[in-house]
Enzyme design. Structure first.
Site, PDB file in Angstrom:
ATOM      1  CB  THR A  27      -0.955   0.107   1.203  1.00 57.45           C
ATOM      2  OG1 THR A  27      -1.832  -1.264   1.331  1.00 57.45           O
ATOM      3  CG2 THR A  27      -1.884   1.226   1.314  1.00 57.45           C
TER       4      THR A  27
ATOM      5  CG  HIS B 240      -0.471   0.269  -4.467  1.00 56.83           C
ATOM      6  ND1 HIS B 240      -0.197  -0.147  -5.543  1.00 56.83           N
ATOM      7  CD2 HIS B 240      -0.908  -0.749  -3.747  1.00 56.83           C
ATOM      8  CE1 HIS B 240      -0.229  -1.365  -5.532  1.00 56.83           C
ATOM      9  NE2 HIS B 240      -0.849  -1.902  -4.655  1.00 56.83           N
TER      10      HIS B 240
ATOM     11  CG  HIS C  63      -0.717   0.677   7.198  1.00 52.42           C
ATOM     12  ND1 HIS C  63      -0.151   1.110   5.887  1.00 52.42           N
ATOM     13  CD2 HIS C  63      -0.846  -0.645   6.985  1.00 52.42           C
ATOM     14  CE1 HIS C  63      -0.153   0.122   4.950  1.00 52.42           C
ATOM     15  NE2 HIS C  63      -0.553  -0.983   5.872  1.00 52.42           N
ATOM     16  CD  GLU C  64       2.589  -3.418   7.317  1.00 58.34           C
ATOM     17  OE1 GLU C  64       3.942  -3.716   7.556  1.00 58.34           O
ATOM     18  OE2 GLU C  64       1.947  -3.739   6.460  1.00 58.34           O
TER      19      GLU C  64
ATOM     20  NE  ARG D 197       7.025 -11.945  -3.170  1.00 62.25           N
ATOM     21  CZ  ARG D 197       6.188 -11.028  -3.509  1.00 62.25           C
ATOM     22  NH1 ARG D 197       5.142 -11.392  -4.032  1.00 62.25           N
ATOM     23  NH2 ARG D 197       6.230  -9.793  -2.673  1.00 62.25           N
TER      24      ARG D 197
ATOM     25  N   GLY E 112      -6.483 -11.521  -1.189  1.00 64.11           N
ATOM     26  CA  GLY E 112      -5.780 -11.128  -2.434  1.00 64.11           C
ATOM     27  C   GLY E 112      -7.069 -10.170  -3.069  1.00 64.11           C
TER      28      GLY E 112
END
Lengths: 345, 345, 345, 345
Positions: free
Chosen positions: B40, B43, B63-64, B201, B264
């Site tokens: 985010t 973005h 925000h974390e 990943r 998602g």
């Protein structure tokens, strides 16, 4: 064929020859490889009041077993193949009462139990309704033979509580309690606390994954559980002993809004303070009987096949069929884990 | 104090000095130690259409986070002490709408998100309503800083499915997918299957406990899931990618009567065959947004404090606050796990 | 005996004489009194692509019926008596797959449906496995004959949602939708909203207890539902039409955190905005197929026997067996409620 | 302002003038219109052992009320408007303990109850935290004043059981029992059976919708319940009396696999046969305390606003504030329904 039988009312069992069971429509004949010996078998041998009121000798006893399919009766279809390793649910239910029709066959009022109400599994062969027979896949018959009591433990641990992330207290570490410890561990409990008065059983519980073991003879169980849980209490209490003291501990050790699942059978009435222990605390209590038919069996197979639960540490004794008296003595000693009969192959 | 800010509409961020937040009634002022960087934030930096429609610059982003309490506003009470390590839920909700009143604050329609709708955590200090602040206990701030996205994963894995004994499929192994793998493993799943197109990943997923990793670029995901489950399909599918192909795989990989939890976010519409994929198969689908307030936080703390979940393998990059651009580049590369800013102590 | 049969591939049905069914082990022979005609029977008569791919003529059609027991095969036991009024679940399942073993027989992959995969109920007699036969008690056979589709409605309304006190939206008021309206009303919904393009069907919905009826041809369904719910949306949406427009309305009319149960079968793919309609809204979606075996039947009997649900207003047409073509025409018109064949007594 | 106060330790109450409450941050000041008198108020007046151990006089009593907003303190926001009719949850909870954080605020250990632990509602005005205040909408204050005890009944009837289609047994028809009868009826129970030793209360239960009323003084409750349920027993038993005999009846009247929700508070210990009454029967027991905060309030508003539940038949007595002694006498008689004080407007 060989069988262990309660020949007539009164104490004692006999090892004798009996006719091989006939295989009716819908039945599967199974060659018994291994069988588990249960406290119930001891009660039958001793001819306690429960046995006197329930059994109609002669009856072949034994209700925990696994073996190989040797014959399928008419109408069984292609579900089983000759030689396939299987175990079976020992509760034969009516199938059409309300409980059976709504997914609660474990509390069918017309249940007939093998080894109690009809001939059982301490024998070379047993005939079972195909509905009750469960394929073992890659699970060995030593494990298959103890899935009946293990199913009691699964039913107790996995009903109603969200086990992942929770603290589980198991009161009473007989074989079913020890299974419960291992199941809680495998199901994602973050802490498992187990109690028993017998140090050998506490050691079994430890091997099955208990983080904390407490002996009520020397430990203040409630205080210790609260200390281990930041004063909150356990999320799920599994009462496996039926002992009045443990029942009191069960309710006082559960957290506010927690759950107490009762499997151990108290004798007679127990005095409970429902106001302080259940109502003010918003606790849920659940009575556990048998195994969910057959959700519990499915759960067992996934945990066992995947290797996430290894019950074998609980098995402490093995005897041939003829030594049933020695097997029962081991159970009566209070220090045994699970006791198995080696019957055939 | 230092802060990372979207100064005005348009691409880019600035690291600048802004006034320390004021501490209103019910607020807690927190010295930020660590903060997590999220897609985010990328973005917002890129000023994509979503950001253009939602943000009103200037706004401090992020925000974390986790850090230490430095001041409590009037009315906060004795819940927190100065110096205590804490993190916080970044969704500030109205508290009195129907959703808030019935335990569904995560879908409050008046939610204000820190770092999006109001000043956020990429700064030396942040003021938060005490209601949103969660004590960390013995959890370090590096972990506390990523409990927001980890909470998304907990919400996805632990909603509605009986995870113990089940097969869990995680589609998409960004940081939240990797957390989901670890959570499913810790919660007693007997098999965890993970997919991603990025081998790095997949390696992270493997380290978090995936039994099987699949690359949709080279593997037939649905066929492989069926092969790994005796043809049944997965009990729980966690869709973490939002990719249309993965969505199709999600429904076709779920077992009959299984569950598909969607986290998602697909862009635009997705064509689904509801008859064959949902209705005939008796499947349940659930939309996951945010974290249950605050059941999810409680779950996280029990798993993290007990050591049953170690999320740190997912953290692959750390940067000082001033290097936010490098942090965003790491995320944009598609090969990063979780990226953390080291802000203070 | 008389029967309605699909004699060979191609459109059309024939009323003809066929041998009375034989009664195998575990079977019950039933004299059919009444039978319900279903849209599926119309598809079979018209020989649509689904029918072409599924049926193997010759086959006696019809899967909704009730009648009297005339013979019990070997092994049926004392569950049924000669002359007893019964109906039956038309899905004959394998009984031993994972779904059957875990209480989800309604999604057994080996299901054989009467009147589709094997001879059905549009005949003087039908033989059914005793397991599938349900005693009617004081429920008349006119009602018993429509418990199959009514069961679809029960399954849709009573799965997963807390109906007491809730607002229920039923999209599509064919017979099953009309049953759903009545069930939601009887189950304690505080408001039932129903939609259909056909005014006759809306009138039936009204008679079954709908508080609000909407015609999508002239009403803005989503806007009206929001207006009727203080802008919140419906707690439970029952999608009974399979129509793409209704599906869109279903998701947009559900409240935040609400539930959409899908019974109507869309043809082909439907484009959904999962982000805005499911994920951001925390919605749960469930695919409904068949009836829970046999929880749904138990529910039906309690509601019907107690008089809390009267389904008879939905029955708009009755024909003798020989007039199956007229019965199918009534269904094809789109204006019928439930159509019944009067076969015997 | 006027208030009813326990002025000092010892029996008795006084009607006196006290200062109007101050309105702190987050508080709402409410002009009390109507208030409900509860058995707890009688215990306080009589100064029973519970009251002696809990109260710290002087304290204004009364915890059930409704009225109009007259002032909002700092920080309350736009949720309430002056003149708006409201009621309030009387349990003021800490908001940050584990129970509060996980949706179980009704069992917060730090609960402070108005009229018990702090000044209450038998007064012209009361100040309440905005969080606890619930808008009444079109519900009149006579009804709003009794939503506290009605909420106990909602919590009891609607927790854990599937009420639609079920048989509900309510043991004890004081006001909360009578509410429970009406709620079970509105929630779709097919049969509601109610018991009480007082014929007046049985008549109230009948008016609230009981199908069968039983007087334990003359009826064999367990036998009658079994006769009314084809020998199965009740699906849900709501124990509202706390009487030892009723508790025994509760367990023996529940069906196999049924549920017993306990609200009535037994004094001291009760002897239970857990083996035969809970374990062998697979019964679930739940302790009910307070109201779910605030799911229960939402449920009440939907049932009341829609007119699906009319609680007014339960209200049998109304008094002005000054006649509190007469109000308490009515309660002490054992024959009253709900007693209301008319305080202001």
């Amino acid at each position: 064929m060989r069988a262990i039988r309660k020949p007539r009312p009164g104490p004692g069992l006999e090892v004798c020859d009996v006719p091989k069971p006939t295989v009716g429509p819908g039945d599967v004949l199974i060659r018994v490889h291994h069988a588990g010996v249960c406290g119930t078998d001891l009660h039958i041998a001793q001819w306690d009041p429960w046995a006197q009121g329930r059994l109609h000798p002669p009856v072949v006893i034994g209700h925990e077993f696994a073996g190989a399919v040797v014959e399928c009766g008419p109408g069984v279809g292609d579900e089983f193949t000759i030689g396939q390793l299987v175990t079976a649910e020992g509760h034969i239910i009516c199938g059409h009462c309300r409980q059976c029709r709504t997914g609660n066959g474990h509390i069918c009022q017309r249940t007939s139990i093998i080894g109690v109400d009809r001939d059982g599994a301490f024998a070379d062969y047993i005939a079972m309704p195909a509905t009750n027979v469960m394929a073992l896949g890659d699970i060995p018959t030593t494990v298959g033979a103890i899935m009946d009591p293990m199913g009691n433990a699964f039913h107790t641990v996995l009903t109603g509580a969200e086990v992942p992330g929770s603290v589980v207290l198991v009161l009473g570490c007989g074989p079913i309690g020890c299974f419960a410890v291992g199941i809680a561990r495998a199901a994602g409990a973050v802490k498992v606390i187990a109690t028993d008065v017998n140090p050998t059983r506490l050691e079994l519980a430890r091997r099955m994954g208990a983080d904390v073991v407490l002996n009520p003879a020397t430990d203040d169980v409630v205080a210790r559980v609260l200390a281990e849980t930041d004063g909150e209490g356990a999320d799920l209490v599994c009462e496996m002993s039926g002992h009045p003291t443990a029942l009191t501990q069960a309710f006082k050790s559960a957290r506010l809004g927690g759950r107490v699942n009762l499997l151990g059978l108290p004798k007679g009435e127990v005095a409970l303070n429902l106001s302080t222990d259940v109502i003010f605390r918003g606790v849920t209590v659940y009575g556990v009987i048998g195994r969910r038919m057959y959700e519990t069996w499915h759960q067992m197979r996934t945990f066992l096949s995947s290797g996430h639960l290894d019950p074998m540490p609980v098995v402490t004794h093995r005897f041939p069929l003829e030594q049933i008296d020695a097997a029962l003595e081991a159970i009566a000693s209070g220090a045994a884990g699970k006791v198995i009969l080696e019957i055939g192959d």
